[in-house]
Each structure stands twice: as structure tokens, then as C-alpha cells.
Motif scaffolding. Structure first.
Motif, PDB file in Angstrom:
ATOM      1  N   UNK A 201      35.634  37.239  44.913  1.00 42.10           N
ATOM      2  CA  UNK A 201      37.014  37.654  45.212  1.00 42.10           C
ATOM      3  C   UNK A 201      37.004  38.449  46.517  1.00 42.10           C
ATOM      4  N   UNK A 202      36.144  38.069  47.432  1.00 43.25           N
ATOM      5  CA  UNK A 202      35.925  38.826  48.665  1.00 43.25           C
ATOM      6  C   UNK A 202      37.188  38.953  49.511  1.00 43.25           C
ATOM      7  N   UNK A 203      38.058  37.921  49.460  1.00 36.78           N
ATOM      8  CA  UNK A 203      39.229  37.911  50.349  1.00 36.78           C
ATOM      9  C   UNK A 203      40.417  38.669  49.772  1.00 36.78           C
ATOM     10  N   UNK A 204      40.274  39.167  48.542  1.00 39.92           N
ATOM     11  CA  UNK A 204      41.345  39.970  47.942  1.00 39.92           C
ATOM     12  C   UNK A 204      42.464  39.161  47.325  1.00 39.92           C
ATOM     13  N   UNK A 205      42.272  37.867  47.161  1.00 36.99           N
ATOM     14  CA  UNK A 205      43.285  37.041  46.490  1.00 36.99           C
ATOM     15  C   UNK A 205      43.172  37.231  44.976  1.00 36.99           C
ATOM     16  N   UNK A 206      44.259  36.934  44.232  1.00 34.84           N
ATOM     17  CA  UNK A 206      44.152  37.015  42.769  1.00 34.84           C
ATOM     18  C   UNK A 206      43.325  35.871  42.187  1.00 34.84           C
ATOM     19  N   UNK A 207      42.967  34.904  43.001  1.00 31.08           N
ATOM     20  CA  UNK A 207      42.141  33.782  42.522  1.00 31.08           C
ATOM     21  C   UNK A 207      40.803  33.802  43.257  1.00 31.08           C
ATOM     22  N   UNK A 208      39.835  33.100  42.678  1.00 29.16           N
ATOM     23  CA  UNK A 208      38.490  33.111  43.272  1.00 29.16           C
ATOM     24  C   UNK A 208      38.486  32.374  44.619  1.00 29.16           C
ATOM     25  N   UNK A 209      37.768  32.969  45.583  1.00 29.41           N
ATOM     26  CA  UNK A 209      37.645  32.302  46.892  1.00 29.41           C
ATOM     27  C   UNK A 209      36.290  31.611  47.022  1.00 29.41           C
ATOM     28  N   UNK A 210      35.584  31.507  45.919  1.00 33.05           N
ATOM     29  CA  UNK A 210      34.298  30.814  45.894  1.00 33.05           C
ATOM     30  C   UNK A 210      33.587  31.129  44.591  1.00 33.05           C
ATOM     31  N   UNK A 211      32.497  30.433  44.346  1.00 30.21           N
ATOM     32  CA  UNK A 211      31.738  30.692  43.114  1.00 30.21           C
ATOM     33  C   UNK A 211      30.347  30.088  43.221  1.00 30.21           C
ATOM     34  N   UNK A 212      29.489  30.578  42.337  1.00 35.42           N
ATOM     35  CA  UNK A 212      28.161  29.960  42.164  1.00 35.42           C
ATOM     36  C   UNK A 212      27.996  29.696  40.668  1.00 35.42           C
ATOM     37  N   UNK A 213      27.600  28.478  40.337  1.00 33.76           N
ATOM     38  CA  UNK A 213      27.338  28.161  38.924  1.00 33.76           C
ATOM     39  C   UNK A 213      25.927  27.595  38.813  1.00 33.76           C
ATOM     40  N   UNK A 214      25.217  28.058  37.809  1.00 34.27           N
ATOM     41  CA  UNK A 214      23.856  27.601  37.554  1.00 34.27           C
ATOM     42  C   UNK A 214      23.876  26.817  36.244  1.00 34.27           C
ATOM     43  N   UNK A 215      23.641  25.509  36.351  1.00 36.17           N
ATOM     44  CA  UNK A 215      23.766  24.632  35.179  1.00 36.17           C
ATOM     45  C   UNK A 215      22.389  24.196  34.686  1.00 36.17           C
ATOM     46  N   UNK A 331      36.737  20.016  32.448  1.00 38.21           N
ATOM     47  CA  UNK A 331      37.628  21.148  32.149  1.00 38.21           C
ATOM     48  C   UNK A 331      36.939  22.151  31.221  1.00 38.21           C
ATOM     49  N   UNK A 332      36.155  21.637  30.268  1.00 38.65           N
ATOM     50  CA  UNK A 332      35.442  22.564  29.361  1.00 38.65           C
ATOM     51  C   UNK A 332      34.394  23.356  30.152  1.00 38.65           C
ATOM     52  N   UNK A 333      33.746  22.679  31.100  1.00 41.03           N
ATOM     53  CA  UNK A 333      32.760  23.385  31.927  1.00 41.03           C
ATOM     54  C   UNK A 333      33.449  24.456  32.777  1.00 41.03           C
ATOM     55  N   UNK A 334      34.601  24.119  33.327  1.00 46.18           N
ATOM     56  CA  UNK A 334      35.347  25.091  34.136  1.00 46.18           C
ATOM     57  C   UNK A 334      35.723  26.311  33.288  1.00 46.18           C
ATOM     58  N   UNK A 335      36.143  26.043  32.062  1.00 45.02           N
ATOM     59  CA  UNK A 335      36.487  27.167  31.177  1.00 45.02           C
ATOM     60  C   UNK A 335      35.246  28.028  30.905  1.00 45.02           C
ATOM     61  N   UNK A 336      34.109  27.373  30.764  1.00 45.13           N
ATOM     62  CA  UNK A 336      32.864  28.121  30.533  1.00 45.13           C
ATOM     63  C   UNK A 336      32.478  28.925  31.782  1.00 45.13           C
ATOM     64  N   UNK A 337      32.751  28.369  32.949  1.00 44.94           N
ATOM     65  CA  UNK A 337      32.444  29.087  34.205  1.00 44.94           C
ATOM     66  C   UNK A 337      33.277  30.371  34.288  1.00 44.94           C
ATOM     67  N   UNK A 338      34.563  30.267  33.980  1.00 49.36           N
ATOM     68  CA  UNK A 338      35.420  31.459  34.007  1.00 49.36           C
ATOM     69  C   UNK A 338      34.939  32.483  32.968  1.00 49.36           C
ATOM     70  N   UNK A 339      34.565  31.971  31.798  1.00 46.47           N
ATOM     71  CA  UNK A 339      34.119  32.859  30.724  1.00 46.47           C
ATOM     72  C   UNK A 339      32.807  33.554  31.115  1.00 46.47           C
ATOM     73  N   UNK A 340      31.904  32.798  31.700  1.00 48.48           N
ATOM     74  CA  UNK A 340      30.623  33.371  32.095  1.00 48.48           C
ATOM     75  C   UNK A 340      30.813  34.442  33.175  1.00 48.48           C
ATOM     76  N   UNK A 341      31.702  34.144  34.134  1.00 44.24           N
ATOM     77  CA  UNK A 341      31.929  35.102  35.223  1.00 44.24           C
ATOM     78  C   UNK A 341      32.547  36.389  34.669  1.00 44.24           C
ATOM     79  N   UNK A 342      33.424  36.227  33.666  1.00 42.29           N
ATOM     80  CA  UNK A 342      34.114  37.396  33.107  1.00 42.29           C
ATOM     81  C   UNK A 342      33.153  38.259  32.275  1.00 42.29           C
TER      82      UNK A 342
END
Ligand code: NAD
Length: 349
Positions: A201-215, A331-342
Motif C-alpha cells: 500500500x506504498x502509494x496510499x491508495x485504499x487498494x493494493x498497489x502491488x503484491x507478492x504471493x508464494x504458492x 477467485x478462491x486463490x485471490x480470496x486466500x491471498x487477501x486473507x493471508x496478507x491480512x
């Protein structure tokens, strides 16, 4: 085969691209018309010679319209898909299919009940860089791939308007992330064991401006998927390691190389090199006889282009290339990514 008469809904960046690309592709479908809620966009479409519908109802009630192509902001995909399916139209929908797996479940159930095709436009399965890596994965030219790193790096932040807003489905996971995750799941074609992710969230937006996922996949393959929008120096688009070599694709221009091991490294013959303030044998380059450089293989798609496949699904009951269960898995993976980040936890499937 009669061309599928399609209406493009949303004539913004991607919708206008679709309208022009559909004509250029000459692949089973034609642009019957265009509809956008913005009169400026409609005017633009009309100036390019497209027939413009005044309302969504006019599109959905038109008996000759067989399918719609939805290219509107992410949060409108479900409502438009349901309206089209309930009106008896087939749907090709832009990615991300929906805002959640729950939304998708409802759409898939209506599509199945009405016996209509619902397909998501995962066009990056046809990207040359991806096809080259998929080729290496399948042919095992550098042995079985055990580590696959896929990245897109830019330095322009999040472009556009709605992409900054959570309620419209903004952010990079739902933007580029969907493509990179889809490519990875399509290529590896094996159940996922776990994911660990971090959002930026480096740019200060309410949404992510990037991510890293390790699968981690059940067959042991590890993958890193990364999207960055503050990267003034880019890492390679692809970096993959096989049991017999390493391959890199640096950028969209497909520059890159494969270095393959020819035989075993003779550890006793390794000569230490100076590295910083010390010596190392481990990181010394392998001898010339131990490796060979190969060109990257051809990019070949052994499956129809997406519009052609969509048309065949409708006319000939062909197997969809982008399958509903694959879209659900993303979509399930995306939900897991948000959950993992949180939670800062690894999510197990
Ligand atoms: P955009 O903002 O450029 O265009 C969206 C258009 O939709 C606008 O013209 C807007 O007026 C119109 N619109 C909004 N709500 C509408 C509604 N209810 N009915 C009709 N028109 C409506 O956005 P974009 O970049 O074109 O993105 C659109 C979609 O395409 C997004 O889902 C995005 O993720 C996807 N996309 C996919 C790719 C790809 O390569 N597959 C690339 C870019 C965008």
C-alpha cells in the motif's frame, strides 16, 4: 459456421480494444453493436462505424444478439452477466470474473440452468512469454521446473480512476494479479497446497498497489507471483529453475536465455573467486564445459484463440479453454491471498 453476433458492453480501454480485435481476429464472432453508459464513449463507437445501442434493455431484448462481451469496471460484472444470461445471451466477461467466488457461483448456476456459455477473457494464456515458459514446463527441456517466478513491474502507480477504489474492484491483485495467477494455475495444472502473500500500500491508495504471493503446489512446484507499480528497475518477467538448468525472459520483447547443465559440476576443480571482502567457490561461475546456452523455444499455443473457442462452445459444444472451475480456483486463490496478507499466515487449501 455462422458468426456469433456479439455486443460489446463498455467501450472504454478494453471494450474498444475488443471491438477492434474481434474484427481483426476474424474468429467466429462479430461485433453486432456496442453499448456504454457514457454518451461520450457511445459517440466514439459510432464515429468508428459501430452500431450503438441506447440502453442495456435494447441490447438484451434484441432477438439477433446472441452474446455480450462485458468490459466494464470489475464490480459491475456480476449484475451485467446475470442480466445477460437471464435474457438468454451467452457471455464473455472480462477478468476478474467477479468480485468474489460467491458472486461467481450464482452466475455459473444461472448459466448452467439456462444452458448458456459463460467464459472469462483470460487472454494472457496466449501471451508469447507465457507460452514459452509453458513449453519449457511441458517439454522439460531444462528438466522438471521446480521454481517458477512470474513478475510484472512498472513505475507508474495505479493508472485510471476506478482502479483506485475498493468498491469498484480496484487494486493490482484484481488487475494484473488475475492474469499472472491464471497463467500459473493453467500451466501447473495441479492442486494448490498453500499460499502466503503480502500486499503493498506504498502509494496510499485504499487498494493494493502491488503484491507478492508464494504458492506451493501439491506436485512440489514452488511459484512466486509478484506485481509492482513502484519498480523503477524491473526484475525479469520470468525466472524459472529446472533440475537441469535455468531460464529467464526479461521483458515483453522476449529477450532472455536458457543455460543448461551439460554434466556434473566437478566440485574439486572449482576455483574460488573474490566476492566482496571474501572468497567463494559456491558462487564461482561453472566451468565452460559444465553448461551450454540455448535459445528460448518457440511460443506455440496448442489451443484455439479465445474468440474462436467461445464461438465453438456455442455452435459446436466444444470444451471451453477457460473453464468455469479454473475461474473459480483463481477467485478462491485471490480470496486466500487477501486473507493471508491480512492475517500474515500461510493459507492451506
Ligand atoms: P475503462 O474505465 O477504460 O472502461 C470501462 C467502460 O465501461 C467505460 O467506458 C464506462 O463508461 C463503461 N461502463 C461502466 N459501467 C457500465 C455499465 N453498467 N454499462 C455499460 N458500460 C459501463 O476500463 P477498462 O480498462 O476498459 O477495464 C474494463 C474491464 O476490462 C475491467 O474488468 C478490466 O479488469 C478489464 N481489462 C482486461 C484486460 C485484459 O487484458 N484482459 C485489460 C484491461 C482491462
Amino acid at each position: 459456421m455462422n458468426l456469433i453476433k456479439m455486443v460489446v458492453i463498455g467501450f472504454g480501454g478494453m471494450g474498444s480494444y475488443h471491438a477492434r480485435d474481434l474484427i481483426a481476429a476474424e474468429a467466429g464472432a462479430e461485433v453486432f453493436g456496442v453499448y456504454d453508459i457514457d454518451p461520450v464513449k457511445n459517440k466514439q463507437a459510432a464515429s468508428e462505424g459501430f452500431f450503438v445501442f441506447d440502453t442495456l434493455e435494447a441490447v438484451l431484448n434484441h432477438p439477433e444478439v446472441e452474446a455480450v462481451l462485458i468490459a466494464t469496471p470489475n464490480d459491475s460484472h456480476q449484475e451485467l452477466s446475470l442480466a445477460a444470461l437471464n435474457a438468454g445471451k451467452h457471455v464473455m466477461c472480462e477478468k476478474p470474473a467477479m468480485m468474489s467466488s460467491l458472486e461467481l457461483e450464482e452466475v455459473l448456476s444461472v448459466a448452467s440452468e439456462k444452458e448458456l456459455t459463460f467464459m472469462v477473457h483470460q487472454n494472457r494464456r496466449w501471451d508469447d512469454d507465457f507460452l514459452i515458459i509453458r513449453n519449457l514446463y511441458q517439454t522439460r527441456e531444462i528438466g522438471e521446473l521446480f521454481q517458477i517466478e512470474s513478475r510484472v513491474h512498472g513505475a507508474n502507480g495505479i493508472p485510471g480512476d476506478w482502479r483506485h477504489l475498493k468498491e469498484h474492484g480496484g487494486g493490482m491483485v484484481l488487475d494484473w494479479g488475475v492474469h499472472l495467477l491464471d497463467q500459473m494455475l493453467f500451466m501447473i495444472d495441479c492442486p494448490l497446497q498453500s499460499v502466503m502473500a503480502d500486499l503493498s500500500y506504498r502509494l496510499g491508495d485504499p487498494v493494493d498497489d502491488g503484491f507478492i504471493a508464494y504458492l506451493v503446489f501439491e506436485n512440489g512446484v514452488r511459484a512466486i507471483v509478484e506485481v509492482g507499480t513502484s519498480n523503477f528497475v524491473k526484475l525479469p518477467r520470468w525466472y524459472v529453475k529446472g533440475f537441469e538448468g535455468t531460464a529467464v525472459i526479461k521483458d515483453w520483447d522476449l529477450s532472455g536465455e536458457i543455460v543448461k547443465q551439460t554434466g556434473h559440476v566437478a566440485h574439486n576443480d572449482l576455483v574460488p573467486i573474490q566476492a566482496g571482502q571474501g572468497l567463494t567457490k559456491t558462487m564461482a561461475p561453472p566451468s565452460e564445459e559444465a553448461t551450454t546456452c540455448l535459445p528460448l523455444p518457440e511460443a506455440v499455443a496448442d489451443f484455439d484463440y479465445i474468440y474462436a473457442n467461445f464461438a465453438k462452445c456455442i455452435r459446436e459444444e466444444a470444451e471451453p479453454i477457460v473453464k468455469s472451475e479454473e475461474v473459480m480456483a483463481i477467485l478462491r486463490l485471490i480470496e486466500a491471498i487477501f486473507e493471508s496478507a491480512k492475517t500474515q499466515q500461510t493459507i492451506h487449501f
